[in-house]
Design an enzyme around this catalytic site. Structure first.
Site, PDB file in Angstrom:
ATOM      1  N   TYR A 261     -89.517   1.119   2.239  1.00 50.29           N
ATOM      2  CA  TYR A 261     -88.928  -0.015   2.945  1.00 50.29           C
ATOM      3  C   TYR A 261     -89.403  -1.276   2.230  1.00 50.29           C
ATOM      4  O   TYR A 261     -90.599  -1.547   2.183  1.00 50.29           O
ATOM      5  CB  TYR A 261     -89.335  -0.033   4.424  1.00 50.29           C
ATOM      6  CG  TYR A 261     -88.609   0.992   5.254  1.00 50.29           C
ATOM      7  CD1 TYR A 261     -87.468   0.643   5.972  1.00 50.29           C
ATOM      8  CD2 TYR A 261     -89.048   2.316   5.320  1.00 50.29           C
ATOM      9  CE1 TYR A 261     -86.783   1.579   6.732  1.00 50.29           C
ATOM     10  CE2 TYR A 261     -88.366   3.257   6.079  1.00 50.29           C
ATOM     11  CZ  TYR A 261     -87.237   2.881   6.780  1.00 50.29           C
ATOM     12  OH  TYR A 261     -86.553   3.820   7.535  1.00 50.29           O
ATOM     13  N   HIS A 443     -81.223   2.194  19.021  1.00 47.46           N
ATOM     14  CA  HIS A 443     -82.501   2.239  18.318  1.00 47.46           C
ATOM     15  C   HIS A 443     -83.531   3.068  19.077  1.00 47.46           C
ATOM     16  O   HIS A 443     -83.769   2.859  20.267  1.00 47.46           O
ATOM     17  CB  HIS A 443     -83.046   0.822  18.116  1.00 47.46           C
ATOM     18  CG  HIS A 443     -84.383   0.783  17.439  1.00 47.46           C
ATOM     19  ND1 HIS A 443     -84.540   1.029  16.092  1.00 47.46           N
ATOM     20  CD2 HIS A 443     -85.626   0.539  17.927  1.00 47.46           C
ATOM     21  CE1 HIS A 443     -85.813   0.916  15.772  1.00 47.46           C
ATOM     22  NE2 HIS A 443     -86.497   0.628  16.873  1.00 47.46           N
TER      23      HIS A 443
END
Length: 624
Positions: A261, A443
């Site tokens: 990431y 999410h």
């Protein structure tokens, strides 16, 4: 090399089909009975493709190349494309026909060996999968609809629902064109529905003499997650004064590891006035299409005057702590998604007073082959206008509060937690004309398997806002809804998350950590209101009673000392059947603490503790 058909009874009729390549003799598509002479035609390795088409258990083979039924879509008819494998050897394109209730696939195979498997399964596994299989025995080539059992053994499906429409050779490789209905009424087939679909592929490196001889465990294969059923939404007209801004990585070297990431800080110009974002699209560096998995642009909190510059891994110890306050999503893209358009009457405000000019780009690189030295300048292109639309779009959080009082025992395969946005909150916070939800981003963290948000009115479920029954925490994107959902004062929005903790040995509590859990639906709506968060959690007092109860039944194994945190109390519970069932029951009846919050994180005036659970008397039917 000859291509020979197998003779079976009850073959379907139809005219002879022509090969898509010149110089190849066509084969007839009809065999009258089991005594008919098998037809044959030239075959050059696996370039010419045939279709095995069964209509009953007493199966039969028909040789096809161009079409089984229906018209063959043109290349330009496939608006959605994803690379299936990290090397980009397999490229899938597709379109969706809602009138036909079917998906047309175009699969480009750049380096064909002795065939491949392509299909769908619940979580991307090769067991209990629904498959289209192309294979060769070294002489002849076959195509058919198959399924795998719990051991991974392949079986030809008695109902052939992957329909081969065409095949052609091109300089870049072999194109296969085939069709699949959303629902086939075949218990061996995967039901294609809204939400995430786990596509799987496997490449055959050696010839096989039969479908049953294919060893799934030995295949070079993998999975790709996509949203197959894209909404059929008309593109609004864009204004003449539209400008663009690219938030992209500054020629970074992708780390030679499977998962990274990457965070990069950008900023708007000093004094940048208020604008409306009206659309955005991905900018992916050529050659990195299979490595850039998903990207998000976050706006930072306006309470800070400045944010430090940063360009590096998001999990690095060198990342400044303040970057954690850049959490307001402006744009989100995942592999397979196209441009995102706001409704013509609304735009997402950025710039101007009360808006931070600092942005954080986050890119998830998926590099399973551990390529070294790849440089990347991918990101997101924002389209914005100074001509403000009638409404500011807003983003509201639904679901569960980030708190450890909501927990999942270890070893669960299907544990459900539910968060509520109650009628009391919407009655107080929404305008009389209501709001319109047009997009949604679901999410959870790593244990999430399913997320559903339902609109309830007067005690009855009325409409699904968004549902992903094959949800993956590794594939999160803002998805435009097929139809706008109107929410009025007094309505309830109920978000349910399903978790799997079979691989965990202790309880999973709610929180911000990646091994903690969340249950959230970020809904995008207009007109923007003061209501930014409408979520719940179980009443802490009732949870304390739960700990007292299980303590009495477990010889006081749980420490109830005041200094012991809620997570530590959950971690000390012996998770027998009684303790699990009582916790499930608690979450199903105990009153809740409601968070009906403004953007300032302050609750709207009112009594929000020990609120009763919404009473639902009528439920929508699950698809199936």
């Amino acid at each position: 090399m000859q291509l020979k058909s197998i003779t079976y009874p009850a073959c379907p009729g139809g005219p002879a089909h022509k090969w898509a390549q010149p110089g190849i003799r066509c084969c007839p598509g009809r065999m009258q009975n089991s005594k008919s002479k098998p037809c044959s035609c030239p075959s050059l390795k696996l370039r010419e493709v045939v279709s095995m088409y069964f209509t009953m258990v007493a199966a039969f083979l028909v040789i096809l190349v161009v079409a089984l039924q229906g018209s063959v879509p043109q290349e330009s008819d496939f608006p959605y494309t994803v690379p299936l494998d990290p090397q980009g050897l397999l490229e899938l394109s597709w379109n969706v026909s809602y009138p036909e209730q079917a998906v047309h696939f175009q699969l480009l195979i750049r380096d064909l060996r002795f065939g491949l498997l392509f299909g769908m399964s619940d979580r991307g596994e090769f067991e209990n999968a629904d498959l289209a299989v192309l294979w060769s025995d070294g002489h002849n080539s076959y195509f058919g609809d198959a399924w795998s059992d719990a051991r991974g053994q392949l079986h030809m499906d008695s109902q052939q629902d992957y329909q081969l429409l065409g095949a052609r050779r091109a300089p870049e490789g072999l194109y296969l064109l085939f069709r699949r209905a959303f629902s086939t009424c075949d218990p061996k087939d995967y039901l294609i529905e809204d939400g995430t679909v786990h596509l799987i592929y496997g490449i055959l490196e050696k010839p096989v003499h039969s479908l049953q001889a294919i060893n799934v465990s030995a295949l070079h294969g993998g999975l790709q997650r996509v949203q197959l059923l894209k909404p059929n939404i008309s593109i609004p007209e864009l204004p003449s004064d539209m400008k663009t801004m690219e938030i992209t990585a500054p020629d970074v070297v992708i780390p030679s590891q499977e998962t990274t990431y990457w965070c990069y800080m950008a900023e708007l110009p000093e004094g940048f006035p208020k604008h409306h974002i009206i659309m955005y699209e991905p900018v992916v560096t050529a050659g990195n299409e299979a490595l850039v998995h998903h990207m998000e642009v976050f706006q930072c909190a306006a309470e800070f005057d400045s944010f430090p510059h940063y360009n590096g891994p998001c999990d690095s110890k060198m990342k400044p702590e303040r970057l954690n306050y850049c959490r307001h999503v402006l744009a989100a893209w995942a592999m397979g998604a196209q441009a995102f358009y706001y409704p013509e009457e609304a735009g997402l405000a950025f710039g101007g007073p009360g808006s931070s000019r600092y942005l954080r780009l986050e890119i998830h690189y998926h590099n399973p082959l551990v390529f070294k030295g790849r440089r990347d300048s991918s990101g997101i292109r924002l389209y914005y206008t100074a001509t403000l639309r009638p409404y500011d779009a807003g983003i509201m959080e639904l679901g569960l509060v980030y708190t450890p009082v909501m927990a999942i025992p270890p070893g669960e395969d299907n544990f459900i937690l539910t968060g509520y946005c109650t009628d009391k909150c919407t009655q107080l916070a929404l305008p009389a004309a209501g709001i319109r939800i047009f997009a949604s981003q679901l999410h959870t963290h790593l244990a999430g398997r399913k997320v559903v948000t339902v609109l309830s009115r007067d005690g009855r479920e009325r409409q699904v806002v968004n549902a992903d029954r094959h949800y993956s925490p590794h594939f999160q994107e803002i998805r435009m809804l097929k139809e706008v959902v109107a929410v009025f004062p007094g309505d309830e929005l109920i978000t349910t998350c399903t978790y799997n903790t079979e691989d965990r040995s202790r309880a999973t509590v709610g929180g911000f950590g990646i091994l903690e859990e969340m249950c959230v639906n970020y809904v995008h709506y207009y007109p923007q209101t003061q209501l930014e968060l409408c979520k719940s959690a179980v009443d802490p007092g009732y949870l304390h009673r739960y700990f007292n109860l299980v303590n009495r039944f477990n010889d006081e194994e749980i420490c109830m000392c005041p200094q012991v945190s809620v997570p530590q109390q959950f971690y000390s519970i012996p998770w027998n059947t009684f303790n699990r069932d009582v916790l499930k029951s608690l979450y199903g009846f105990a009153p809740i603490s409601m968070h009906c919050n403004k953007s300032s994180a302050v609750r709207f005036p009112g009594e929000w503790e020990k609120q009763p659970l919404p009473r639902i008397t009528g439920r929508l039917r699950e698809p199936g």
